[in-house]
Design a protein around this motif. Structure first.
Motif, PDB file in Angstrom:
ATOM      1  N   GLU A  18      33.207  40.744  41.917  1.00 54.51           N
ATOM      2  CA  GLU A  18      33.284  39.407  42.695  1.00 54.51           C
ATOM      3  C   GLU A  18      34.412  39.244  43.500  1.00 54.51           C
ATOM      4  OE1 GLU A  18      34.066  37.088  39.199  1.00 54.51           O
ATOM      5  OE2 GLU A  18      31.832  37.113  38.946  1.00 54.51           O
ATOM      6  N   ARG A  19      36.086  39.696  43.188  1.00 55.88           N
ATOM      7  CA  ARG A  19      37.377  39.607  43.979  1.00 55.88           C
ATOM      8  C   ARG A  19      36.973  40.768  45.577  1.00 55.88           C
ATOM      9  NH1 ARG A  19      38.203  37.089  40.279  1.00 55.88           N
ATOM     10  NH2 ARG A  19      36.624  35.712  41.527  1.00 55.88           N
ATOM     11  N   MET A  20      36.020  41.677  45.288  1.00 57.25           N
ATOM     12  CA  MET A  20      36.175  42.640  46.423  1.00 57.25           C
ATOM     13  C   MET A  20      35.362  42.150  47.209  1.00 57.25           C
ATOM     14  SD  MET A  20      36.113  46.300  44.483  1.00 57.25           S
ATOM     15  CE  MET A  20      35.123  46.990  45.438  1.00 57.25           C
ATOM     16  N   ALA A  21      34.336  40.952  47.082  1.00 51.18           N
ATOM     17  CA  ALA A  21      33.181  40.428  47.402  1.00 51.18           C
ATOM     18  C   ALA A  21      34.440  39.382  48.608  1.00 51.18           C
ATOM     19  CB  ALA A  21      32.474  39.330  47.157  1.00 51.18           C
ATOM     20  N   GLU A  22      34.952  38.507  47.745  1.00 51.65           N
ATOM     21  CA  GLU A  22      35.803  37.635  48.256  1.00 51.65           C
ATOM     22  C   GLU A  22      36.823  38.161  49.024  1.00 51.65           C
ATOM     23  OE1 GLU A  22      37.769  35.580  44.871  1.00 51.65           O
ATOM     24  OE2 GLU A  22      35.457  35.055  44.044  1.00 51.65           O
ATOM     25  N   ARG A  23      36.876  39.066  49.172  1.00 50.23           N
ATOM     26  CA  ARG A  23      38.446  39.487  49.894  1.00 50.23           C
ATOM     27  C   ARG A  23      37.831  40.200  51.383  1.00 50.23           C
ATOM     28  NH1 ARG A  23      41.507  39.283  44.795  1.00 50.23           N
ATOM     29  NH2 ARG A  23      42.447  37.192  45.385  1.00 50.23           N
ATOM     30  N   TYR A  24      36.500  40.744  50.851  1.00 48.21           N
ATOM     31  CA  TYR A  24      36.098  41.518  51.956  1.00 48.21           C
ATOM     32  C   TYR A  24      36.355  43.313  52.079  1.00 48.21           C
ATOM     33  CZ  TYR A  24      34.833  37.269  53.673  1.00 48.21           C
ATOM     34  OH  TYR A  24      33.836  35.577  54.123  1.00 48.21           O
ATOM     35  N   ILE A  25      36.064  43.649  50.586  1.00 48.22           N
ATOM     36  CA  ILE A  25      37.040  45.434  50.697  1.00 48.22           C
ATOM     37  C   ILE A  25      35.398  46.064  50.022  1.00 48.22           C
ATOM     38  CG2 ILE A  25      38.191  46.485  49.128  1.00 48.22           C
ATOM     39  CD1 ILE A  25      40.585  44.173  48.920  1.00 48.22           C
ATOM     40  N   ASN A  26      34.729  46.736  50.512  1.00 47.12           N
ATOM     41  CA  ASN A  26      33.464  47.287  49.546  1.00 47.12           C
ATOM     42  C   ASN A  26      34.141  48.412  49.461  1.00 47.12           C
ATOM     43  OD1 ASN A  26      33.930  49.539  51.633  1.00 47.12           O
ATOM     44  ND2 ASN A  26      33.124  48.819  53.577  1.00 47.12           N
ATOM     45  N   ARG A  56      43.325  45.470  59.251  1.00 48.87           N
ATOM     46  CA  ARG A  56      43.594  44.153  58.008  1.00 48.87           C
ATOM     47  C   ARG A  56      44.647  43.201  57.995  1.00 48.87           C
ATOM     48  NH1 ARG A  56      39.137  43.573  53.496  1.00 48.87           N
ATOM     49  NH2 ARG A  56      40.612  42.717  52.652  1.00 48.87           N
ATOM     50  N   ASP A  57      44.791  41.662  58.407  1.00 49.06           N
ATOM     51  CA  ASP A  57      46.489  41.336  58.328  1.00 49.06           C
ATOM     52  C   ASP A  57      46.703  40.751  57.420  1.00 49.06           C
ATOM     53  OD1 ASP A  57      44.497  39.282  58.481  1.00 49.06           O
ATOM     54  OD2 ASP A  57      44.953  38.208  60.187  1.00 49.06           O
ATOM     55  N   ASP A  58      46.031  41.258  56.428  1.00 50.33           N
ATOM     56  CA  ASP A  58      47.140  40.246  54.367  1.00 50.33           C
ATOM     57  C   ASP A  58      47.345  41.484  53.853  1.00 50.33           C
ATOM     58  OD1 ASP A  58      44.552  42.397  54.338  1.00 50.33           O
ATOM     59  OD2 ASP A  58      43.250  40.904  53.054  1.00 50.33           O
ATOM     60  N   ASN A  59      48.325  42.231  55.037  1.00 48.65           N
ATOM     61  CA  ASN A  59      49.440  42.545  53.837  1.00 48.65           C
ATOM     62  C   ASN A  59      48.770  43.882  53.565  1.00 48.65           C
ATOM     63  OD1 ASN A  59      51.459  43.718  52.464  1.00 48.65           O
ATOM     64  ND2 ASN A  59      52.061  41.961  52.090  1.00 48.65           N
ATOM     65  N   LEU A  60      48.977  44.557  51.970  1.00 41.50           N
ATOM     66  CA  LEU A  60      48.592  45.172  51.151  1.00 41.50           C
ATOM     67  C   LEU A  60      47.544  45.453  50.664  1.00 41.50           C
ATOM     68  CD1 LEU A  60      52.350  46.523  49.697  1.00 41.50           C
ATOM     69  CD2 LEU A  60      50.038  47.807  50.776  1.00 41.50           C
TER      70      LEU A  60
END
Length: 84
Positions: A18-26, A56-60
């Motif tokens: 769920e967190r991956m989907a929210e954060r656009y991480i495949n 990505r501009d959201d750090n690590l």
């Protein structure tokens, strides 16, 4: 999914998915993170693995994982910072 680095199958918890989907991480990015990210261990079984992804501009991007009979991804974060 299988991690060559750890020699273990990878299990992604529902929460992590769920967190991956929210954060656009495949899944490809997650596997790249697990295989090539920087590891910081909490103890012999728990660790954080973090990596910067170009574009990505959201750090690590970071995964909190546990090593058992497989590599369990508990959660995936972004805007992550290592504690001093």
């Amino acid at each position: 999914m299988f991690s060559q680095r750890f020699g273990l199958a990878v299990h992604v918890t529902r929460h992590a998915a769920e967190r991956m989907a929210e954060r656009y991480i495949n899944q490809d990015q997650l596997l790249d993170l697990l295989e090539h990210g920087t590891i910081r261990s909490k103890d012999e079984f728990r660790m954080w693995i973090a990596k910067t992804f170009p574009g990505r501009d959201d750090n690590l991007v970071c995964a909190a994982v546990i090593i058992e009979d497989r590599l369990i991804v508990k959660t995936v974060m972004h805007h992550f910072q290592w504690e001093p």
